[in-house]
Design an enzyme around this catalytic site. Sequence first.
Site, PDB file in Angstrom:
ATOM      1  N   HIS A 130      48.915  38.812  31.721  1.00 33.36           N
ATOM      2  CA  HIS A 130      49.752  39.243  32.840  1.00 33.36           C
ATOM      3  C   HIS A 130      50.532  38.091  33.471  1.00 33.36           C
ATOM      4  O   HIS A 130      51.441  38.323  34.260  1.00 33.36           O
ATOM      5  CB  HIS A 130      48.906  39.971  33.904  1.00 33.36           C
ATOM      6  CG  HIS A 130      48.039  39.103  34.754  1.00 33.36           C
ATOM      7  ND1 HIS A 130      46.704  38.883  34.488  1.00 33.36           N
ATOM      8  CD2 HIS A 130      48.294  38.406  35.885  1.00 33.36           C
ATOM      9  CE1 HIS A 130      46.188  38.096  35.426  1.00 33.36           C
ATOM     10  NE2 HIS A 130      47.143  37.794  36.284  1.00 33.36           N
ATOM     11  N   ASP A 160      43.647  40.776  28.366  1.00 31.15           N
ATOM     12  CA  ASP A 160      44.442  39.991  29.321  1.00 31.15           C
ATOM     13  C   ASP A 160      44.493  38.521  28.931  1.00 31.15           C
ATOM     14  O   ASP A 160      44.463  37.636  29.787  1.00 31.15           O
ATOM     15  CB  ASP A 160      43.907  40.141  30.750  1.00 31.15           C
ATOM     16  CG  ASP A 160      44.907  39.619  31.788  1.00 31.15           C
ATOM     17  OD1 ASP A 160      46.116  39.688  31.522  1.00 31.15           O
ATOM     18  OD2 ASP A 160      44.470  39.131  32.847  1.00 31.15           O
ATOM     19  N   SER A 260      45.329  32.627  38.164  1.00 31.39           N
ATOM     20  CA  SER A 260      45.356  33.400  36.918  1.00 31.39           C
ATOM     21  C   SER A 260      45.637  32.496  35.724  1.00 31.39           C
ATOM     22  O   SER A 260      46.622  31.762  35.710  1.00 31.39           O
ATOM     23  CB  SER A 260      46.458  34.462  36.990  1.00 31.39           C
ATOM     24  OG  SER A 260      45.949  35.704  37.324  1.00 31.39           O
TER      25      SER A 260
END
Length: 518
Positions: A130, A160, A260
């Site tokens: 993402h 992911d 992230s």
Amino acid sequence: MKKIGLTLITALVGGVVAVGGYKLFEDKRQSKMSFEERQELYYANNPSSEITASTGNPDFTQAAAAVAPGVVHIRTTYTAQQSYGASPFDMFEEFFGMPRQRQQQRSQPVQATGSGVIISEDGYIVTNNHVVADANKVEVQLTDKRILEAKIIGRDPNTDIALIKISASGLPFVKLGNSDNVKIGEWVLAVGYPLGLESTVTAGIVSATGRSTGIIRQEQYEQYQREMQQRGYRPQNDEFIANAVESFIQTDAVINKGNSGGALVNAHGELIGINSNIASPTGYYAGYGFAVPVNLVKKIADDFIKYGEVKRGLIGITFRELDPAYAEELGIKEINGLYVNGVTPNGAAEEAGIRKGDIITKLDDQLIGSSAQLQERIYRLRPGDKVKLTYKRDGKERDATVTLKEDNRPKAEEETAAERSATEIYNRLGAGFVPATDAKKKELGVSSGVVVTQVHSDGLFDYFNVQRGLVITHVNGQPVNSADDVEKALSSTDRNIIRITGVPQRGSRVELNIPVDY
């Protein structure tokens, strides 16, 4: 005297040739290694001192110093016309740090930031899917302040995880650990670039393993709804098939927007996970962060290099975790394990003798108590790999050897990038490539070639119906034998037209002229 000088020069040249030949051999050998094997070779030739930490008086200075240089800042750019926040609540968007304006078109290009972890000295970086999905441009800022454009090697929405690459050498990288050895209660560090800050290290403990949050499945479902609605079709809940794999390492180390794709490491400075998401009512840290286990990350990264896509093997069953309430509903006494409520016809499990109503208790002699555990361990394997499943039937424990089968289910549709530089055009193609083997080139009568292994939805290859399996021999008139060759050749794109020469698996040569803008 002249004779001696000539002999000396000849010997010197011979030595240089020998060294050069050895280096070429080493480079070729290393290109066939997994990332873990590459690191083992590096450390065998470059011994490093063991990083230590005291439980009574935690000292993470060595681990932080070793890891921080290998964690990078990722900056992405999105098109001006792209609309974000189409879903009611995009959890990845909140965690990644996208602006919170919703339901509106951007008049200016949008930028966002995340983190990534260097895993090889030649520039391979793992991050979250993402972080780079939908990006037109991906840039990496190293700790020495250099900013380099990155090429997307592969993305896996199911976990992911994404693999990107920058053109650099001699880079610091983070040592790969073993997530199977992670213990609840052990100290860990989270390293990344949260809230727009520079490199930041936080500490905490592992508070759980094998945790499923539902965030990947939710993102896949929302993406599916958007795609169906764009096609003018009202999606039905029972038509959606989730391929998500969630078995996160849960930690209370502080993780925020921008973390992230960053590193979760143990006290020895070894990478044990890639930080992926947080549980929070506000989008900011509220006590729980989740990381993808590194053993799963290693497999995915190696697959992208070796095959150009993730190779997923299937057991061929549907199941549900047992608990006292479900056991009572079924009228059985067992309350632990996975109850098999369906078996795929002609699937791997059926061929191994497993039937509906069996209760799976172990995988390769390790207890399995949750669906997350089973899915994560199977996802690490490939079609053709064998596993031992222990199951109960009629109160008796049995073993079955299962040979995993190819995953032929529809893949989650992925979108790709857009814009101008060679790397941006490469990303815009929406494709994955692996070098054609010598045998394949001989079969097709060509001297160069890469095989198209992936065609993502809404990329240029998808739009112009370029099929998987096509062997591309030339791009813009230049022979290509690797993904790097393809990118290099794209730099000579003239008048926004990509000229591609290829040979299908069966058939005559094809010439394609693909406009960059369409």
